[in-house]
Design an enzyme around this catalytic site. Structure first.
Site, PDB file in Angstrom:
ATOM      1  N   CYS A 164      61.785  24.459  26.982  1.00  0.00           N
ATOM      2  CA  CYS A 164      60.934  24.495  28.590  1.00  0.00           C
ATOM      3  C   CYS A 164      60.887  23.717  29.739  1.00  0.00           C
ATOM      4  O   CYS A 164      61.116  23.794  30.746  1.00  0.00           O
ATOM      5  CB  CYS A 164      59.411  24.954  28.326  1.00  0.00           C
ATOM      6  SG  CYS A 164      58.723  25.921  26.870  1.00  0.00           S
ATOM      7  N   GLU A 208      51.840  29.554  28.583  1.00  0.00           N
ATOM      8  CA  GLU A 208      52.601  28.441  29.236  1.00  0.00           C
ATOM      9  C   GLU A 208      54.450  28.894  29.110  1.00  0.00           C
ATOM     10  O   GLU A 208      55.294  29.769  28.254  1.00  0.00           O
ATOM     11  CB  GLU A 208      52.727  26.783  28.472  1.00  0.00           C
ATOM     12  CG  GLU A 208      53.797  25.768  28.745  1.00  0.00           C
ATOM     13  CD  GLU A 208      54.413  25.903  28.867  1.00  0.00           C
ATOM     14  OE1 GLU A 208      55.990  26.069  29.318  1.00  0.00           O
ATOM     15  OE2 GLU A 208      54.931  25.380  27.779  1.00  0.00           O
TER      16      GLU A 208
END
Ligand code: UN1
Length: 524
Positions: free
Chosen positions: A319, A285
């Site tokens: 993120c 990720e």
């Protein structure tokens, strides 16, 4: 204490006075017990203090010593991998039901310790009380979620009809072996435990490297899982920075990688994982440059709340953080007014305090990135709010910056394209929603996105055309942040992820396994 409401990222309206009173009472004592201790590697069930000692400090106040962390060198990393490999067959053969029991005990232990781990996370990373406690709750739910997933699917096995009555067919999922888990600083409990528990419940053994900015929480989460009953060597911890990480990534005996980090790091691991004779899975990720859209009919106070919380929560170091908000031109001035008011109410300061929403950024390098971005934004566009380093009192003891809103930057300016990982929001006007979505889709990342609209056609247009894996509409608690196990899934598209199957989702766990088809004749 057990009757206190659970803190999640979304239940912002509850009465948390009891949570604050409890934190007020325990923070000083937890600091005394947790800080300034040696937090070594843990390999094969034993502490290992080999390696150069690094003394880590809190970004809240550089005078606060978090602990001492011996940096694992290549030899120790190799030993950790070999230890994990030796422990693999027995852990694999225990079967998923046993592994689920063991991990659930670990989750229970973490739950008992959740206040201590929250305080450690708050002080180590500088996140607010609610971000810290919410993260530990998320981590507990993540472990339990993956346990339930493997239970629900009977280990992802599948019975199939035989081609004739003489044969029996089945498909089973088998673990790979040793997984390297490389975690970031920003969610050192939830992201670490999400990856580690998924790898373990699937039957792999693990070498886990937390961020060198989060070795304290890294150690505490390992202790909780190990005390749940993991056999020696099944979960191994190595402490260290870039060198340690590199030694782990190039180790040929690692069978798979799970990481959360920057696109550059993720893609370099993907390339190096392909350099041996076979491809090894890299479940990465890799950040985002997330957008939101405020349309003419939007409720401006809901939109401003969601935008500010997602852009400035954890100082933009997620993120999932919001970086760009596209606003319908006709409502731009009104929206900016409400957004500035909302943002001005988000207090910056020492996040141990109950009223503080924005703590420091993680280190001086982040402060330097902020200073550069603010200077560039001031030249190429205009600064609507913030733009400066904070100074005076606690602000002089750590890297604190203002929540910053900028406008007027060209769409292709690097501030509109690169992940900054800072409390830094760019505002862009639009005339036609489709054009704004098209511009957002030019971005190389594709993690989260949000919209504020009362128009079904606009909502459908957004849901059908935005290129991102986690979408939200009309959310006051966060325009782009706050995914929770059991409710959302968390899949990065494009430069935000490597596999198209994200954490929290039903297809995450099978990625830690490979399939095996069984065709059996007779009845042995
Ligand atoms: C991250 O954004 O870095 O959705 C991880 C969220 C949290 C954390 C995700 N579950 O905001």
């Amino acid at each position: 204490m057990n009757d206190l409401p659970r803190v999640t990222y979304s239940n912002t309206g509850e009465d948390f006075s009891g949570v604050h009173a409890h934190l007020d009472a325990i923070i000083p004592d937890a600091e005394a017990r947790l800080l300034a201790k040696s937090r070594p590697a843990f390999i094969g069930g034993r502490d290992r203090t080999d390696g150069n000692l690094v003394v880590a400090r809190s970004p809240i106040d550089f005078d606060i010593v978090l602990g001492e962390f011996p940096q694992a060198n290549a030899a120790l990393v190799d030993e950790a991998v070999k230890t994990a490999r030796a422990a693999f067959p027995a852990w694999r053969d225990k079967g998923w039901a046993h592994r689920v029991d063991t991990l659930r005990r670990g989750a229970d232990i973490l739950e008992v310790r959740k206040w201590d781990v929250s305080v450690a996370c708050l002080i180590e990373v500088g996140k607010s009380r609610f971000e810290a406690v919410g993260e530990v709750e998320e981590a507990i739910d993540l472990i339990r979620h993956y346990c339930s997933e493997i239970e629900r699917t009977d280990g992802f096995s599948e019975k199939r009809p035989g081609a004739s009555s003489a044969e029996r067919c089945a498909v089973v999922m088998r673990p790979y072996g040793v997984f390297a888990v490389i975690a970031p600083f920003n969610f050192p409990v939830a992201l670490s435990l999400g990856m580690v528990s998924a790898a373990l419940v699937a039957g792999n053994t693990v070498v886990f490297k937390p961020s060198d900015a989060a070795g304290l929480t890294g150690r505490l989460v390992v202790e909780a899982l190990v005390e749940g009953g993991l056999p020696d060597g099944v979960l191994n911890l190595i402490q260290g920075g870039r060198e340690t990480g590199k030694a782990l990534v190039v180790n040929p005996h690692v069978d798979g990688f799970a990481l959360t980090g920057s696109n550059a790091v993720g893609m370099s691991i993907l390339r190096s994982a392909a350099s041996s004779h076979a491809m090894r899975p890299v479940l990465a990720e890799m950040g985002g440059k997330n957008s939101a859209f405020v349309t003419p009919g939007a409720d401006l106070s809901v939109a401003a709340s969601g935008v500010a919380r997602s852009a400035f929560g954890l100082s933009g170091q997620k993120c999932s953080a919001l970086s760009k908000v596209y606003v319908a031109r006709d409502i731009m001035n009104d929206f900016l007014g409400v957004l500035a008011d909302t943002t001005n109410k988000l207090l910056a300061g020492d996040p141990r305090r109950q009223d503080v929403f924005i703590g420091p950024v993680i280190n001086r390098a982040a402060l330097d990135r902020f200073t550069l971005a603010a200077a560039e934004a001031g030249t190429a566009g205009s600064i609507v709010l913030g733009g400066k380093q904070l100074t005076g009192e606690v602000f002089d003891r750590g890297p604190y910056v203002e929540a910053t809103i900028v406008a007027g930057l060209p769409a292709e300016h690097r501030i509109n394209c690169d992940e900054l990982f800072l409390p830094f929001l760019s505002v862009l006007p639009f005339d036609v929603l489709e054009d704004a979505i098209t511009d957002a889709n030019l971005c190389a990342y594709g993690l989260t996105s949000g919209i504020y609209t009362q128009d079904k056609a606009e909502l459908d247009r957004f849901l059908n055309t935005i290129e991102a894996g986690v979408l939200y509409a009309n959310r006051a608690s966060g325009a782009t942040t706050g995914a929770w196990p059991g409710f959302q899934t968390f899949c990065g598209w494009k430069g935000s992820g490597t596999t198209g199957k994200g954490g929290l989702g039903s297809w995450y766990l099978p990625q830690f396994m490979r399939e095996q088809s069984h065709t059996i004749f007779g009845s042995p």
